[in-house]
Design an enzyme around this catalytic site. Structure first.
Site, PDB file in Angstrom:
ATOM      1  N   ASN A   9       8.822 -18.464 -11.165  1.00  0.00           N
ATOM      2  CA  ASN A   9       7.940 -17.308 -11.342  1.00  0.00           C
ATOM      3  C   ASN A   9       8.594 -16.120 -10.639  1.00  0.00           C
ATOM      4  O   ASN A   9       8.545 -16.011  -9.423  1.00  0.00           O
ATOM      5  CB  ASN A   9       6.564 -17.615 -10.731  1.00  0.00           C
ATOM      6  N   LYS A  11       7.741 -13.089 -10.739  1.00  0.00           N
ATOM      7  CA  LYS A  11       6.798 -12.021 -10.383  1.00  0.00           C
ATOM      8  C   LYS A  11       7.399 -10.662 -10.799  1.00  0.00           C
ATOM      9  O   LYS A  11       8.089 -10.593 -11.809  1.00  0.00           O
ATOM     10  CB  LYS A  11       6.464 -12.088  -8.891  1.00  0.00           C
ATOM     11  N   HIS A  95      -3.012 -16.854 -11.936  1.00  0.00           N
ATOM     12  CA  HIS A  95      -2.292 -16.871 -10.647  1.00  0.00           C
ATOM     13  C   HIS A  95      -3.173 -16.199  -9.584  1.00  0.00           C
ATOM     14  O   HIS A  95      -3.888 -15.235  -9.889  1.00  0.00           O
ATOM     15  CB  HIS A  95      -0.961 -16.141 -10.803  1.00  0.00           C
ATOM     16  N   GLU A  97      -2.509 -14.133  -7.409  1.00  0.00           N
ATOM     17  CA  GLU A  97      -2.280 -12.677  -7.300  1.00  0.00           C
ATOM     18  C   GLU A  97      -3.026 -11.928  -8.398  1.00  0.00           C
ATOM     19  O   GLU A  97      -3.513 -10.817  -8.185  1.00  0.00           O
ATOM     20  CB  GLU A  97      -0.761 -12.392  -7.338  1.00  0.00           C
ATOM     21  N   GLU A 167      -1.861 -24.098  -6.077  1.00  0.00           N
ATOM     22  CA  GLU A 167      -1.145 -23.168  -5.206  1.00  0.00           C
ATOM     23  C   GLU A 167      -2.086 -22.658  -4.118  1.00  0.00           C
ATOM     24  O   GLU A 167      -2.804 -21.666  -4.326  1.00  0.00           O
ATOM     25  CB  GLU A 167      -0.646 -21.965  -6.013  1.00  0.00           C
ATOM     26  N   GLY A 173       4.396 -17.355  -0.725  1.00  0.00           N
ATOM     27  CA  GLY A 173       5.225 -16.278  -0.183  1.00  0.00           C
ATOM     28  C   GLY A 173       5.158 -16.154   1.328  1.00  0.00           C
ATOM     29  O   GLY A 173       5.609 -15.167   1.898  1.00  0.00           O
ATOM     30  N   SER A 212       5.748 -21.598  -1.513  1.00  0.00           N
ATOM     31  CA  SER A 212       6.909 -21.738  -0.620  1.00  0.00           C
ATOM     32  C   SER A 212       7.731 -22.996  -0.875  1.00  0.00           C
ATOM     33  O   SER A 212       8.258 -23.603   0.055  1.00  0.00           O
ATOM     34  CB  SER A 212       6.457 -21.662   0.845  1.00  0.00           C
TER      35      SER A 212
END
Ligand code: PGA
Length: 251
Positions: A9, A11, A95, A97, A167, A173, A212
């Site tokens: 991904n 991003k 996701h 985010e 996730e 991250g 991560s």
């Protein structure tokens, strides 16, 4: 036997030069293995270029998001038929985010999942709790709810083809990875809830871990029984690191 899926991904990273540079190098390094599917979720602007570069390889492409309508007055959005037309194979849906910064709800996720399947694009459905939710002991409740809502109304045959990525938001991250046991425990929770609502589809649905994942920790996570792959953010930006994660899935 479920095939592992390793999804990168990117991003909002890379431009046309660096995306093509990655693809060129990665195609040279990558050696197809029948046990693992590999896809890269690139920004929309790079998807067509990757599709073309991956054409004679077994590498697959993914979008990072899509709209749940086929077309219409939705400025700034991209639809499933647009992705299907250029040959995109997977789409990341829900996701954290997207949920946190773009107010995506479980209902929107559900509509997008249905629409992706209509256009033969496999959804990688994301779920996961925040740190505050885990601190309150709510993680299984939250994740179960997200999964049930995302799959609501879908026939079991389609659920069997989906991928679900667990996730934990606190691991994305941050460099703070869930322990393999935490990831495995939640994957079991997910598989169990899929079984309750969709029966034997639970044996086929692929459950990925994301947050991560790095070359150093990938193997112990991917070795867990209920984990069928990884959704990789930061470490997918480097072809060598991404390849090492794929190799960890092979053995
Ligand atoms: P990360 O991102 O690997 O950089 O933690 C994972 C993701 O958000 O999919």
């Amino acid at each position: 036997m479920r095939r592992q899926l390793i999804a990168g991904n990117w991003k909002m990273h890379k431009n046309s030069e660096t995306a093509r540079g990655f693809a060129k190098e990665f195609i040279k390094l990558y050696d197809f293995t029948p046990e693992v599917d590999v896809c890269i979720a690139a920004p929309f602007t790079e998807l067509l270029a990757l599709e073309e570069m991956f054409r004679d390889t077994d590498l697959l492409t993914a979008a990072q998001n899509m709209h749940f309508e086929d077309q219409g007055a939705f400025t700034g959005e991209i639809s499933a038929p647009m992705l299907a037309e250029i040959g995109v194979d997977y789409v990341i849906i829900g996701h954290s985010e997207r949920r946190a910064y773009f107010a995506e709800t479980d209902e929107m996720v559900n509509k997008k999942v249905k629409k992706a399947f209509q256009w033969n694009i496999t959804p990688i459905i994301c779920c996961g709790e925040t740190l505050a939710q885990r601190d309150q002991g709510l993680e299984t409740h939250i994740v179960r709810h997200q999964v049930v809502m995302a799959l609501a109304g879908l026939p079991d045959e389609l659920v069997a083809k989906a991928a679900i990525a667990y996730e934990p938001v606190w691991a994305i991250g941050t460099g703070r990875v869930a322990t393999p046991q935490q990831a495995e425990d939640m994957s079991k929770v997910i598989r169990d809830v899929v079984r309750v609502y969709h029966g034997d589809a639970a044996d086929s649905v692929r459950i990925l871990y994301g947050g991560s994942v790095k070359p150093e920790n990938a193997k112990e996570i991917l070795d867990m029984e209920d984990i069928d792959g990884a959704l990789v953010g930061g470490a997918s930006l480097d072809p060598v690191d991404f390849l090492k994660i794929i190799q960890a899935a092979e053995n």
